[in-house]
Design a protein around this motif. Structure first.
Motif, mmCIF file in Angstrom:
data_model
loop_
_atom_site.group_PDB
_atom_site.id
_atom_site.type_symbol
_atom_site.label_atom_id
_atom_site.label_comp_id
_atom_site.label_asym_id
_atom_site.label_seq_id
_atom_site.Cartn_x
_atom_site.Cartn_y
_atom_site.Cartn_z
ATOM 1 N N TRP A 368 0.817 -1.213 0.000
ATOM 2 C CA TRP A 368 0.000 0.000 0.000
ATOM 3 C C TRP A 368 0.853 1.268 0.000
ATOM 4 O O TRP A 368 0.542 2.255 -0.667
ATOM 5 C CB TRP A 368 -0.936 -0.023 1.214
ATOM 6 N N LEU A 369 1.963 1.215 0.750
ATOM 7 C CA LEU A 369 2.800 2.409 0.891
ATOM 8 C C LEU A 369 3.343 2.873 -0.464
ATOM 9 O O LEU A 369 3.363 4.072 -0.762
ATOM 10 C CB LEU A 369 3.944 2.138 1.874
ATOM 11 N N GLU A 370 3.766 1.915 -1.286
ATOM 12 C CA GLU A 370 4.302 2.291 -2.600
ATOM 13 C C GLU A 370 3.259 3.039 -3.421
ATOM 14 O O GLU A 370 3.540 4.054 -4.039
ATOM 15 C CB GLU A 370 4.701 1.046 -3.393
ATOM 16 N N ASN A 371 2.050 2.483 -3.391
ATOM 17 C CA ASN A 371 0.964 3.085 -4.150
ATOM 18 C C ASN A 371 0.683 4.509 -3.656
ATOM 19 O O ASN A 371 0.614 5.472 -4.427
ATOM 20 C CB ASN A 371 -0.270 2.188 -3.994
ATOM 21 N N MET A 372 0.589 4.637 -2.333
ATOM 22 C CA MET A 372 0.271 5.923 -1.732
ATOM 23 C C MET A 372 1.384 6.939 -2.011
ATOM 24 O O MET A 372 1.124 8.069 -2.431
ATOM 25 C CB MET A 372 0.065 5.698 -0.228
ATOM 26 N N VAL A 373 2.617 6.523 -1.825
ATOM 27 C CA VAL A 373 3.739 7.442 -2.028
ATOM 28 C C VAL A 373 3.821 7.865 -3.489
ATOM 29 O O VAL A 373 4.083 9.026 -3.800
ATOM 30 C CB VAL A 373 5.063 6.797 -1.549
ATOM 31 N N HIS A 374 3.551 6.920 -4.379
ATOM 32 C CA HIS A 374 3.606 7.277 -5.798
ATOM 33 C C HIS A 374 2.596 8.377 -6.119
ATOM 34 O O HIS A 374 2.924 9.356 -6.787
ATOM 35 C CB HIS A 374 3.337 6.052 -6.667
ATOM 36 N N ARG A 375 1.377 8.226 -5.589
ATOM 37 C CA ARG A 375 0.364 9.238 -5.847
ATOM 38 C C ARG A 375 0.779 10.588 -5.261
ATOM 39 O O ARG A 375 0.488 11.646 -5.811
ATOM 40 C CB ARG A 375 -0.987 8.816 -5.236
ATOM 41 N N LEU A 376 1.478 10.538 -4.138
ATOM 42 C CA LEU A 376 1.831 11.769 -3.427
ATOM 43 C C LEU A 376 3.051 12.477 -4.015
ATOM 44 O O LEU A 376 3.090 13.694 -4.084
ATOM 45 C CB LEU A 376 2.111 11.406 -1.962
ATOM 46 N N VAL A 377 4.062 11.730 -4.421
ATOM 47 C CA VAL A 377 5.315 12.398 -4.803
ATOM 48 C C VAL A 377 5.668 12.332 -6.285
ATOM 49 O O VAL A 377 6.609 12.989 -6.709
ATOM 50 C CB VAL A 377 6.535 11.903 -3.985
ATOM 51 N N ALA A 378 4.939 11.556 -7.076
ATOM 52 C CA ALA A 378 5.291 11.501 -8.495
ATOM 53 C C ALA A 378 4.801 12.760 -9.194
ATOM 54 O O ALA A 378 3.761 13.313 -8.849
ATOM 55 C CB ALA A 378 4.702 10.260 -9.136
ATOM 56 N N GLY A 379 5.577 13.209 -10.168
ATOM 57 C CA GLY A 379 5.210 14.402 -10.924
ATOM 58 C C GLY A 379 4.062 14.110 -11.869
ATOM 59 O O GLY A 379 3.607 12.967 -11.996
ATOM 60 N N ARG A 380 3.595 15.148 -12.539
ATOM 61 C CA ARG A 380 2.399 15.034 -13.345
ATOM 62 C C ARG A 380 2.517 13.978 -14.440
ATOM 63 O O ARG A 380 1.635 13.149 -14.626
ATOM 64 C CB ARG A 380 2.097 16.385 -13.976
ATOM 65 N N TRP A 420 15.813 8.576 -0.467
ATOM 66 C CA TRP A 420 16.080 7.217 -0.931
ATOM 67 C C TRP A 420 15.901 7.050 -2.433
ATOM 68 O O TRP A 420 15.989 5.932 -2.947
ATOM 69 C CB TRP A 420 15.216 6.216 -0.165
ATOM 70 N N THR A 421 15.630 8.142 -3.143
ATOM 71 C CA THR A 421 15.545 8.057 -4.602
ATOM 72 C C THR A 421 16.925 8.381 -5.166
ATOM 73 O O THR A 421 17.562 9.337 -4.711
ATOM 74 C CB THR A 421 14.526 9.081 -5.148
ATOM 75 N N LYS A 422 17.360 7.610 -6.147
ATOM 76 C CA LYS A 422 18.670 7.896 -6.752
ATOM 77 C C LYS A 422 18.620 9.274 -7.394
ATOM 78 O O LYS A 422 17.631 9.644 -8.020
ATOM 79 C CB LYS A 422 18.972 6.851 -7.827
ATOM 80 N N SER A 423 19.717 10.026 -7.265
ATOM 81 C CA SER A 423 19.630 11.437 -7.656
ATOM 82 C C SER A 423 19.255 11.605 -9.131
ATOM 83 O O SER A 423 18.575 12.563 -9.488
ATOM 84 C CB SER A 423 20.921 12.173 -7.322
ATOM 85 N N ALA A 424 19.648 10.669 -9.989
ATOM 86 C CA ALA A 424 19.309 10.812 -11.403
ATOM 87 C C ALA A 424 17.801 10.703 -11.627
ATOM 88 O O ALA A 424 17.265 11.241 -12.590
ATOM 89 C CB ALA A 424 20.034 9.752 -12.220
ATOM 90 N N GLN A 425 17.108 10.001 -10.744
ATOM 91 C CA GLN A 425 15.664 9.780 -10.922
ATOM 92 C C GLN A 425 14.821 10.747 -10.092
ATOM 93 O O GLN A 425 13.597 10.689 -10.125
ATOM 94 C CB GLN A 425 15.293 8.351 -10.475
ATOM 95 N N ARG A 426 15.499 11.596 -9.320
ATOM 96 C CA ARG A 426 14.761 12.445 -8.398
ATOM 97 C C ARG A 426 14.056 13.568 -9.141
ATOM 98 O O ARG A 426 14.673 14.280 -9.912
ATOM 99 C CB ARG A 426 15.747 13.010 -7.388
ATOM 100 N N HIS A 427 12.754 13.714 -8.902
ATOM 101 C CA HIS A 427 11.999 14.786 -9.548
ATOM 102 C C HIS A 427 11.682 15.844 -8.492
ATOM 103 O O HIS A 427 11.131 15.514 -7.451
ATOM 104 C CB HIS A 427 10.711 14.196 -10.122
ATOM 105 N N PRO A 428 12.047 17.098 -8.759
ATOM 106 C CA PRO A 428 11.863 18.101 -7.703
ATOM 107 C C PRO A 428 10.397 18.265 -7.307
ATOM 108 O O PRO A 428 9.503 18.161 -8.143
ATOM 109 C CB PRO A 428 12.394 19.391 -8.329
ATOM 110 N N ILE A 429 10.211 18.537 -6.031
ATOM 111 C CA ILE A 429 8.847 18.679 -5.506
ATOM 112 C C ILE A 429 8.802 19.867 -4.551
ATOM 113 O O ILE A 429 9.755 20.110 -3.812
ATOM 114 C CB ILE A 429 8.417 17.360 -4.812
ATOM 115 N N ALA A 430 7.727 20.623 -4.609
ATOM 116 C CA ALA A 430 7.562 21.734 -3.669
ATOM 117 C C ALA A 430 6.473 21.369 -2.673
ATOM 118 O O ALA A 430 5.454 20.800 -3.045
ATOM 119 C CB ALA A 430 7.188 23.010 -4.411
ATOM 120 N N ILE A 431 6.738 21.679 -1.399
ATOM 121 C CA ILE A 431 5.734 21.438 -0.358
ATOM 122 C C ILE A 431 5.199 22.798 0.080
ATOM 123 O O ILE A 431 5.947 23.638 0.574
ATOM 124 C CB ILE A 431 6.342 20.712 0.856
ATOM 125 N N LEU A 432 3.907 23.023 -0.112
ATOM 126 C CA LEU A 432 3.287 24.293 0.264
ATOM 127 C C LEU A 432 2.524 24.094 1.574
ATOM 128 O O LEU A 432 1.597 23.289 1.634
ATOM 129 C CB LEU A 432 2.319 24.748 -0.839
#
Ligand SMILES: Nc1ncnc2c1ncn2[C@@H]1O[C@H](COP(=O)(O)OP(=O)(O)O)[C@@H](O)[C@H]1O
Ligand SMILES: [Mg+2]
Length: 585
Positions: A368-380, A420-432
């Motif tokens: 479940w965590l993978e699914n939830m985290v993907h929805r939360l932190v993956a870019g558009r 824990w994401t490899k830097s090449a795969q890291r997509h920037p995210i802003a937290i408001l």
């Protein structure tokens, strides 16, 4: 080509006095003088070719010529001559625009490499020239994607650009008294982000104000309320549970252990042991061997809270063999865990905390965590098409006493995932973080939920940049927001701020040379902001443009409503919602 192409005939006036950074201009034409305003920008000819000096107007005076005064008051009968006037404009120089530096064209520096000469011409910086100048100082590429919150207050023909990289790299604050326009500014910022194909932002929406924000770029989640228990809704319906097993050690202790209890240290220790055992039980399956080998109490692994409770109950009532054979005595923890157990049981049964302790079955699975985290932190673009990259998380049904723990839990999940994401795969995210004073407080009691939250946000503020996390702190009470977090924010978007304490906190964030700019804080109009920081080399006063979809306004027009012909009342439903603790439908 230089962005400035002034003709001598356009000059407002010329320099009559220079004193390091302070310059006085004499303006002969009264119409020119009237066009000038304090805080407007002007351009001065420099003694070096290919350079212009930029200044800001600090004072405008219109006074009679000294010689006219010296000549005395005209006597009766004398013909009264048109009085000579000295129209003076005091300017503070703030930087230099160089046409060319090496390969780079139009470079702005906040240094003064020359001073103007006497008689040098002074021009007003306005309209399209001001727009181009803004692009230069915010380092915005002329054809690149642009971030603009609005236009200049003093010149609505000129668009105010910000550098979108710098705004998020080194964090930002949006502050202003209630009703000054923070939420609209946030919505306007989101509009601009929404236009980008790989947008990636999480907004913590504490009052459910941002529900009306619509569009493909937006994805809405609501932390589950009491009414969601029976419905068994989950993340695919936009309902987010935060099952207790996500909580780290500090958060669990803050939630369950009463620090004033003399048994508190024992309770923390026993609870840690019980939870560790329960998590290890989940990892018993050989497929999890690797996880088990590197396991810590903080590992996000589901566990059965019932097993923990049973374990604690056993210890609390345990009898062990005594010194004499056949005799029994109370175990080490006998009776010492009663309060811990009753707190745990009370929280587990609390319907307001159902999102934590009564999660639907799927939330208790490892996957479940993978699914939830993907929805939360993956870019558009990485979302599965139907959902967007701007994730609005509605915390309006979360009780205020656990709000800091829950908001910071999501922040922690975003931060840990980035680490824990490899830097090449890291997509920037802003937290408001809207209403940040509620969960990143300046004064937090030790070992409380507040202090757990503050610690997480401090860490993100300090280290987020390395992992591509930008923080935007939004608050009406900056003086009540944690100072460490605020001081890490290198961009300030300040709206009208009336409280003295709040003003002084924000003034301290402004660069020294801008001292007087802070004086504008209490007089700004609704929807007007001072923007200072990395994203805009020069402080600017901006009128924020209206966002496309507007947040639910919290501003009620009392007089108009009272004057309305329609009666409005819904007490029955209000009581019903109150009883079931959900606004529901
Ligand atoms: N940029 C703007 N232009 C015009 N009106 C605005 C603007 N920003 C805010 N307002 C008005 O002010 C009200 C309050 O704004 P809001 O953003 O909810 O304030 P805050 O979040 O600071 O409490 C809005 O409902 C709107 O009527
Ligand atoms: Mg608001």
């Amino acid at each position: 080509m230089s962005i400035f192409s002034f003709k001598d005939a356009d000059a407002l006036g010329s320099v009559i006095s220079v004193d390091t950074a302070a310059v006085i201009i004499r303006v002969d034409d009264l119409d020119c003088l009237k066009r000038l305003q304090v805080n407007r920008l002007v351009v001065l000819q420099s003694s070096k070719a290919g350079q212009h000096l930029i200044g800001v107007v600090v004072k405008i005076t219109r006074k009679p010529d000294d010689r006219a005064i010296a000549a005395g008051v005209p006597e009766d009968g004398d013909e009264i001559a048109e009085p000579n006037e000295n129209n003076l404009v005091r300017i503070t120089l703030i930087g230099t625009l160089l046409d060319k530096v090496g390969e780079a064209k139009n470079v702005f520096r906040r240094t003064l490499e020359t001073v103007p000469e006497i008689e040098a011409n002074c021009f007003s910086l306005e309209g399209e020239t001001l727009t181009s100048f803004m692009q230069v100082i915010s380092n915005v590429e002329i054809d690149g994607p642009k971030l603009s919150l609005g236009t200049f207050t003093l010149d609505d023909d000129a668009v105010a650009y910000l550098n979108g990289n710098k705004l998020f790299q080194r964090h930002a604050v949006i502050v202003g008294s209630t009703g000054s326009g923070k939420s609209w500014t946030t919505a306007r910022l989101l509009d601009q982000i929404a236009a980008l194909p790989q947008a990636n932002t999480v907004l913590f929406d504490i009052h459910g104000e941002y529900r009306p924000l619509k569009g493909d770029a937006f994805q809405h989640f609501r932390i589950a309320g009491p009414a969601d228990i029976e419905k068994q809704t989950g993340i695919d319906d936009g309902v987010l549970h935060l099952p207790y097993w996500l909580l780290g050690y500090e958060a669990l202790v803050a939630m369950f252990v009463d620090r004033s209890d003399q048994n508190a240290p024992n309770q923390s220790m026993v609870m840690t042991r019980a939870i560790t055992e329960a998590k290890q039980a989940t990892l018993g399956d050989p497929q999890y061997k690797e996880i088990l080998d590197n396991f810590t109490i903080d590992s996000p692994v589901p566990f059965a809270i019932d097993a923990v409770l049973a374990n604690l109950n056993e210890l609390n009532t345990q009898m062990v063999p005594g010194a004499r054979s056949g005799s029994e005595k109370q175990g080490d923890y006998h009776g010492k865990l009663s309060r811990l157990i009753s707190r745990l049981e009370a929280k587990r049964a609390d319907r307001r905390l159902a999102f934590l302790f009564q999660p639907p079955a799927p939330c208790m699975e490892m996957g479940w965590l993978e699914n939830m985290v993907h929805r939360l932190v993956a870019g558009r673009g990485a979302q599965d098409g139907k959902t967007g990259g701007i994730k609005v998380v509605d915390f309006s049904e979360v009780p205020s006493d656990v709000l800091p723990l829950m908001v910071s839990l999501l922040a922690q999940i975003i931060f840990s995932t980035a680490i824990w994401t490899k830097s090449a795969q890291r997509h920037p995210i802003a937290i408001l973080c809207d209403e940040a004073h509620l969960y990143i407080p300046e004064r937090a009691q030790a070992d409380s939920g507040d202090s757990v939250a503050v610690e997480i946000f401090e860490r993100i503020a300090k280290e987020g940049r390395k992992y591509g996390i930008g923080l935007v702190v939004i608050s009406q009470r900056p003086s009540e927001v944690n100072r460490t977090v605020l001081s890490q924010c290198n961009n300030v978007i300040a709206m009208r701020l009336t409280n003295g304490d709040d003003q002084s906190v924000i003034k301290r964030l402004l660069p020294d040379s801008l001292g007087s700019f802070g004086e504008l804080l209490p007089v700004l109009d609704v929807g007007e902001a001072l923007v200072v920081g990395d994203a805009s080399l020069l402080p600017t006063r901006i009128r924020i443009a209206e966002p496309e979809s507007k947040p639910d306004s919290q501003t009620v027009a009392f007089w108009d409503e009272w004057n309305s012909q329609d009666a409005k009342s819904d007490t029955a439903n209000a009581i019903k919602s109150w009883r079931r603790q959900s606004a529901g439908d």
